[in-house]
Design a protein around this motif. Structure first.
Motif, PDB file in Angstrom:
ATOM      1  N   GLU A 161       0.853  -1.187   0.000  1.00 33.68           N
ATOM      2  CA  GLU A 161       0.000   0.000   0.000  1.00 33.68           C
ATOM      3  C   GLU A 161       0.887   1.235   0.000  1.00 33.68           C
ATOM      4  OE1 GLU A 161      -3.211   2.163   3.017  1.00 33.68           O
ATOM      5  OE2 GLU A 161      -2.588   0.078   3.331  1.00 33.68           O
ATOM      6  N   GLY A 162       0.502   2.238  -0.765  1.00 32.98           N
ATOM      7  CA  GLY A 162       1.264   3.480  -0.805  1.00 32.98           C
ATOM      8  C   GLY A 162       2.266   3.585  -1.940  1.00 32.98           C
ATOM      9  N   ASP A 243      -5.847   5.115  -5.199  1.00 38.92           N
ATOM     10  CA  ASP A 243      -6.532   6.324  -4.745  1.00 38.92           C
ATOM     11  C   ASP A 243      -5.549   7.480  -4.643  1.00 38.92           C
ATOM     12  OD1 ASP A 243      -5.131   6.028  -2.367  1.00 38.92           O
ATOM     13  OD2 ASP A 243      -6.821   5.224  -1.238  1.00 38.92           O
ATOM     14  N   TYR A 244      -6.066   8.602  -4.188  1.00 38.10           N
ATOM     15  CA  TYR A 244      -5.237   9.798  -4.006  1.00 38.10           C
ATOM     16  C   TYR A 244      -5.035   9.967  -2.508  1.00 38.10           C
ATOM     17  CZ  TYR A 244      -3.577  14.582  -4.539  1.00 38.10           C
ATOM     18  OH  TYR A 244      -2.811  15.725  -4.526  1.00 38.10           O
ATOM     19  N   GLY A 245      -3.950   9.363  -2.005  1.00 36.00           N
ATOM     20  CA  GLY A 245      -3.694   9.382  -0.573  1.00 36.00           C
ATOM     21  C   GLY A 245      -2.616  10.355  -0.177  1.00 36.00           C
ATOM     22  N   ALA A 246      -2.146  10.225   1.065  1.00 33.04           N
ATOM     23  CA  ALA A 246      -1.208  11.190   1.642  1.00 33.04           C
ATOM     24  C   ALA A 246       0.125  11.224   0.890  1.00 33.04           C
ATOM     25  CB  ALA A 246      -0.984  10.862   3.116  1.00 33.04           C
ATOM     26  N   ALA A 268      -7.952  15.816  -0.758  1.00 38.27           N
ATOM     27  CA  ALA A 268      -8.614  14.509  -0.739  1.00 38.27           C
ATOM     28  C   ALA A 268      -9.962  14.616  -0.060  1.00 38.27           C
ATOM     29  CB  ALA A 268      -7.746  13.489  -0.018  1.00 38.27           C
ATOM     30  N   GLY A 272     -10.224   7.442   3.880  1.00 37.93           N
ATOM     31  CA  GLY A 272      -9.141   6.684   3.277  1.00 37.93           C
ATOM     32  C   GLY A 272      -8.681   7.198   1.938  1.00 37.93           C
ATOM     33  N   GLY A 273      -9.084   8.415   1.558  1.00 37.84           N
ATOM     34  CA  GLY A 273      -8.662   8.950   0.278  1.00 37.84           C
ATOM     35  C   GLY A 273      -9.281   8.236  -0.902  1.00 37.84           C
ATOM     36  N   ALA A 298      -3.797   1.504  -3.103  1.00 39.43           N
ATOM     37  CA  ALA A 298      -4.648   1.669  -1.917  1.00 39.43           C
ATOM     38  C   ALA A 298      -4.593   0.475  -0.969  1.00 39.43           C
ATOM     39  CB  ALA A 298      -6.091   1.919  -2.339  1.00 39.43           C
TER      40      ALA A 298
END
Length: 311
Positions: A161-162, A243-246, A268, A272-273, A298
């Motif tokens: 993830e990430g 997704d569009y996360g941190a 976001a 969880g984005g 994600a």
């Protein structure tokens, strides 16, 4: 005591009778609609749904892909074709994987379009002609021509993830012209490697969804586009949640990757984005075709990657 034993026996018998019923119901739910399944396989391989009855189409499609018709139930035949085209096994990699491994070797990116057309493009490039015969045999001929000993070197890799992916928008999204529920296409703008193996090759295309549009309002309220990237397909065809996360937000802010869009206007939405919102100040705003920015994996996924010795 005796009553408790009888009650326990009743529960055990109930479970014994109910479990097969539940399993049968689950198995029935897992069987895809044959017509829709056939349509999906034809569209992926040929680009269009073919005319004729379901059985006629299945006979012709089996001959095209494998060169022989199987003596089995309709669902078993569709399952086998689905496996040949999409599923990677230890000693038997899929047609999709072979096609994309060949494209990577030739072009350093994967192409879009039906598998048959992509195969024909490579045949024309390498041999100066388009061959007849089943797709499985024709792909093996190409693999033997490109890869030493006819072996495509790959391995299973678990991606975290990430993991960041730079993507490019292939459609314009416009707060005035688009509507909630509209789909859009995007692709990997550069190849993503993980543990020295190719996971997302450049050119790999996927479909996202425009979840919501908020039009500009009074008192200077901004237009808002909420975008769900859904799943980005990896090299082996595995759909990976994105997704569009941190991490993606930080990368976009620090590198100003977006083309024609101020990264300061990105934020976001949702838990969880899952939803990605680009907020651009003004009346009617646009996410232009060709815009590039980072998104991220994600959730962890297991991918059959490609080891490229020619990099």
């Amino acid at each position: 005591m005796r009553r408790a034993i009888w009650n326990l026996l009743g529960i055990v018998l109930l479970i014994v009778f109910l479990v097969p019923v539940v399993q049968a119901e689950e198995a029935t739910q897992n069987i895809q609609n044959p017509m829709g399944w056939m349509n999906q396989l034809e569209e992926m391989t040929l680009g269009t749904v073919q005319p004729g009855s379901l059985l006629e189409r299945l006979d012709q499609f089996e001959m095209l892909v494998t060169g022989k018709r199987r003596d089995a139930s309709l669902v078993e035949r569709l399952t086998r074709l689905d496996t040949v085209i999409l599923t990677n096994q230890p000693q038997d990699i899929s047609l999709l994987y072979k096609t994309q491994a060949l494209e990577w070797a030739l072009f350093k990116e994967v192409k879009s379009g039906p598998l048959k057309s992509r195969l024909e493009q490579m045949e024309q490039l390498l041999f100066g002609r388009i061959y007849a015969g089943p797709l499985t045999k024709r792909l093996e001929k190409l693999v033997n021509q490109i890869y030493p000993g006819g072996v495509v070197r790959g391995r299973w890799v678990s991606i975290p993830e990430g993991l960041l992916i730079r993507v490019r928008m292939l459609n314009e999204l416009n707060s005035k012209q688009n509507h909630s529920g509209d789909s859009f296409q995007y692709e990997a703008a550069e190849t993503v490697m993980y543990n020295q193996a190719i996971v997302f090759p450049k050119g790999m295309r996927s479909v996202g969804l425009l979840r919501e549009i908020k039009r500009p309002g009074n008192l200077g309220r901004d237009a808002v586009l909420k975008v769900d990237f859904q799943k980005l397909r990896a090299l082996d065809g595995t759909p990976v949640a994105a997704d569009y996360g941190a991490k993606a937000s930080e990368m976009n802010s620090s590198h100003t990757r977006a083309v024609g869009i101020s990264t300061a206007g990105m934020m976001a939405f949702g838990p969880g984005g899952i939803l990605f919102g680009m907020v651009i100040k003004g009346k009617e705003k646009v996410i232009p075709e060709g815009s590039e920015f980072y998104i991220q994996v994600a959730e962890p996924a297991r991918i059959y990657t490609l080891i490229d010795d020619r990099r």
